[in-house]
Design an enzyme around this catalytic site. Structure first.
Site, PDB file in Angstrom:
ATOM      1  CG  HIS A   1     -33.448 -17.983 -24.419  1.00 38.20           C
ATOM      2  ND1 HIS A   1     -32.930 -16.929 -25.139  1.00 38.20           N
ATOM      3  CD2 HIS A   1     -32.816 -19.098 -24.888  1.00 38.20           C
ATOM      4  CE1 HIS A   1     -32.021 -17.382 -25.995  1.00 38.20           C
ATOM      5  NE2 HIS A   1     -31.933 -18.694 -25.866  1.00 38.20           N
TER       6      HIS A   1
ATOM      7  CB  SER B   1     -30.406 -18.681 -29.177  1.00 34.59           C
ATOM      8  OG  SER B   1     -29.724 -18.351 -27.996  1.00 34.59           O
TER       9      SER B   1
ATOM     10  CG  ASP C   1     -34.212 -14.264 -23.876  1.00 37.85           C
ATOM     11  OD1 ASP C   1     -33.496 -14.810 -23.019  1.00 37.85           O
ATOM     12  OD2 ASP C   1     -34.203 -14.574 -25.073  1.00 37.85           O
TER      13      ASP C   1
END
Length: 744
Positions: free
Chosen positions: A708, A587, A673
């Site tokens: 995600h 991320s 995501d």
């Protein structure tokens, strides 16, 4: 923005050749600077051509990494072999019931259960969880939600929130079946097992019933995936009639809610990383008026908890507990009378409960009916302190009591507490101590130190022995003299002879701390002689608010240089061969991976970037993209500020790919995501292949049914982690287990 096609279509290579996306130059102009982006067209996820390209990327990575499949399978079996697959959580009490979850061997998802609690008058006994055994039902056990049944036939399954009415008759749960973090809310009548006709689509995380059970509260996101409305649904009425309790129109502010500890208020939290606002709705207020505690215009970052505090005369008075940064960069805890909050801020008198310290970060505070609970961070370690409410905010205030643990590097946090309970639930873990659940009996005059009761230590199978591994705190030194804490993990048999392989992991954003935690999957790397370093770099929260602020906005590059400095520490430590170091992050840590790959590609044999935020400038320049406006407080606003634009452009991984020999790189992402769109790694990988002067493969692995957090289901997630670790181990020549290591 203008687009001109250079080629008519993407090439269709064989699986052994990397896919080559067509170039469609798209111009982006801001602050007099024009950037030409050849791959922005990959953003169209509805395009059959885009989907075909992504599938070709998967086919290519599968071919290139096919030789890693036996290693992936071995690591998967090690994870599986160390995990007690049929297990259950420690029951926690909520009102008149004990709630817990079960996992069953061979099943992907947990099963949520409950059993009735008893009230004998012995408070400690009544809050002692029932003895439970894996695979053995408790008499009277009820299944609330079986995730395996709910997930049947669905490509993805995730629960975004559950709630039970105070009387225990209704159960609400929110389910996502695509990975896009939009949930469908359903309500079950636990007396009959039947679902109510009330179904609410497209809600966000978190649901709560009103104390009387007639309403349910939930959050809605806007088109950019920002939670902006809290709504109330009256059971039995059309969803179209649901009431908006509050709507937040500032696109840079996040909205959430919870019930106050004593359940007298709905507490609305509105904020960004730099300031916030709390609004309160008192359930017994006939006017149902939402009131503001401290206006966001004061630019105070705070949380507020309303509660009733008993005075020396036995009378209870309304108080507001404030955890805030007013004149306190590391935050402090104060007590305020509601009447004071009606005055201008400069004139308000608050009582200090936990004073400010340059060495201690106050993370939060809450109350039970008898005690204050404070979460702090000191010397990088998260800790819990409690003190009685009697005399709070006065000279008679009690000294804090902190449960004592005997390890140097650990994490202890409040895992839940009930307002009326004589205990609080604590979670504890360290790098080599599996997760433990404690109940801490709150201090009394008879027992002033409290009592720590171990309820469970998560079992680790396969002959695991924590003494086979070593965790130490080391320090790297940055170019500006800053000392960077490192957690260095290794198998005890690794020798300091500069021959081992190493991995450096980092995140360094949003004031999130990479706290000590036990990881079964990580053991598979350590058992292969890999030295695993967690770099607690600036931008995280390990050393207080300054540590965060020195790694955000116009100081963001400190995050990246700290990571490289941590890598240099490892290379020069004597533990590893400098040619056998990999980097890992996800991320915002994926942005870190892209940045360090551009800055110092020669220092890494491999880089794994999980759901990587590698095209941040394009994303944040478009406030209509999911969550972009919320990022301005973290990175700055490049739309309005030319300096921020120039600074971000100078480190954005996608825009700074250069002609250099890049190491092996794997970008791991998910099609659905909503936080870091798949298009970012898709574009980045293309540009890396265009520019690299080396011959190492640059791969993209995309989960077509995930969000995600990747795919859902524990076995699928274990295989994803096995893929990442096998890629690293293979790249470092660390595929073989150390003598005597591995499953026993």
């Amino acid at each position: 923005m203008t687009s001109t096609p250079l080629q008519n279509s993407a090439s269709t290579p064989s699986a052994a050749t990397p896919p080559v996306a067509k170039k469609v130059p798209t111009e982006r102009t801001h602050h007099g600077d024009t950037y030409v982006d050849n791959y922005e067209w990959l953003r169209d996820k509805e395009s059959a051509e885009v989907v075909a390209h992504l599938k070709a990327e998967n086919a290519y990575q599968e071919t290139v990494t096919a030789h890693q499949e036996p290693l992936r399978e071995a690591i998967f079996q090690e994870i599986k072999g160390r995990t007690q697959e049929t297990d259950l959580s420690v029951p926690h009490r909520k009102d008149g019931w004990w709630h817990f979850s079960r996992s069953v061997e061979g099943k992907e998802y947990g099963i949520q259960c409950r059993v009735r609690a008893s009230d004998t008058g012995d408070r400690i006994a009544d809050w002692t969880p029932p003895a439970v055994e894996p695979g053995v039902e408790i008499p009277g056990e009820e299944v609330l939600l079986d995730g395996n049944i709910e997930a049947e036939g669905k490509p993805f399954f995730s629960v975004g929130g559950t709630a039970v009415t105070v009387d225990g008759t209704l159960y609400a749960y929110a389910v996502d079946n695509s990975g896009d973090e939009r949930f469908t809310l359903r309500i079950k009548d636990l007396r009959t097992g039947e679902l109510l006709p009330d179904v609410i689509e497209n809600i966000f995380y978190g649901v709560s019933f009103s104390p009387d059970g007639t309403r349910i509260f939930y959050t809605v996101v806007d088109d950019s995936w920002r939670p902006y409305q809290v709504k109330a649904h009256v059971l039995g009425t059309p969803v179209s009639e649901d009431t908006v309790i509050y709507q937040e129109d500032d696109t840079a502010m996040w909205l959430g809610f919870e019930l106050s500890s004593d359940r007298r208020y709905l507490v609305l939290g509105i904020g960004c990383s730099e300031y916030s606002e709390t609004r309160l709705l008192r359930f017994d207020d006939p006017a149902q008026e939402v009131t503001t505690v401290i206006s966001r215009d004061e630019r105070v970052l705070y949380e507020a908890e309303p509660f009733l505090l008993e005075g020396p005369d036995g009378a209870k008075a309304e108080k507001i507990l404030l955890t805030h940064n007013r004149g306190a960069i590391n935050s402090m805890v104060s007590l305020a009378d509601p009447a004071e909050l009606a005055k201008p801020l400069a004139e308000q008198a608050w009582q200090t409960v936990v004073e400010h310290s340059d060495d201690v970060r106050v993370n939060g505070a809450g109350v039970t009916s008898t005690h204050l609970i404070v979460s702090i961070r000191k010397d990088t370690i998260e800790r819990v302190q409690v003190m009685g409410l009697a005399g709070l905010g006065t000279a008679a205030q009690q000294e804090p009591v902190e449960p004592a643990f005997d390890e140097e590097l650990y994490t202890a946090g409040v895992g839940g507490s009930d307002y009326e309970a004589p205990v609080i639930r604590l979670g504890y873990t360290s790098y080599f101590t599996p997760s433990r659940i404690y109940d801490f009996v709150l201090p009394t005059a008879e027992q002033p130190a409290g009592e720590l009761l171990l309820r469970k230590e998560s079992p680790v199978l396969g002959g695991y022995d924590g003494s086979d591994y070593v965790a130490t705190r080391e320090w790297a030194t940055a170019a500006d003299g800053t000392r960077i804490p490192l957690s260095v993990l290794r198998h005890k048999s690794v020798r300091q002879d500069s021959t081992a392989a190493g991995v450096v992991y980092g995140y360094g954003s949003y004031e999130l701390s990479m706290d000590p935690n036990f990881g079964i999957a990580r053991l598979s790397l350590l058992d292969r002689g890999v030295v695993f370093v967690i770099a607690h770099i600036r931008g995280g929260g390990e050393l207080g608010r300054h540590w965060y602020e020195d790694g955000k906005k116009l100081t963001k590059k400190n995050t990246f240089t700290d990571f490289v400095d941590a890598t240099d520490w490892l290379a020069n430590s004597g533990w590893v061969d400098p040619a056998r170091i990999a980097a890992l992050g996800g991320s915002a840590g994926g942005l870190l991976m892209g940045a360090i790959a551009n800055m110092a590609p020669e220092k890494y044999a491999a880089v794994v970037a999980q759901v990587p935020f590698v095209d941040p400038l394009t994303s944040i320049l478009d406030p209509d993209l999911p969550l972009s406006a919320l990022e301005w407080e973290e990175w700055g606003n490049p739309i309005t500020d030319a300096n921020v634009y120039a600074y971000m452009k100078s480190y954005s991984p996608y825009e700074n790919v250069r002609e250099v020999a890049y190491p092996k790189i794997a970008a791991v992402t998910s099609f659905n995501d909503t936080r870091v769109l798949y298009v970012e790694p898709a574009k980045w990988v293309q540009e890396l292949r265009n520019r690299t002067t080396g011959s190492e493969p640059i791969l993209m692995k995309i989960e077509m049914d995930g969000g995600h957090g990747g795919a859902s289901g524990r076995y699928v997630q274990w295989r994803e982690r096995a893929w990442d670790y096998a890629f690293i181990a293979d790249s470092l020549g660390a595929s073989e287990l150390l003598p005597g290591a591995g499953l026993k």
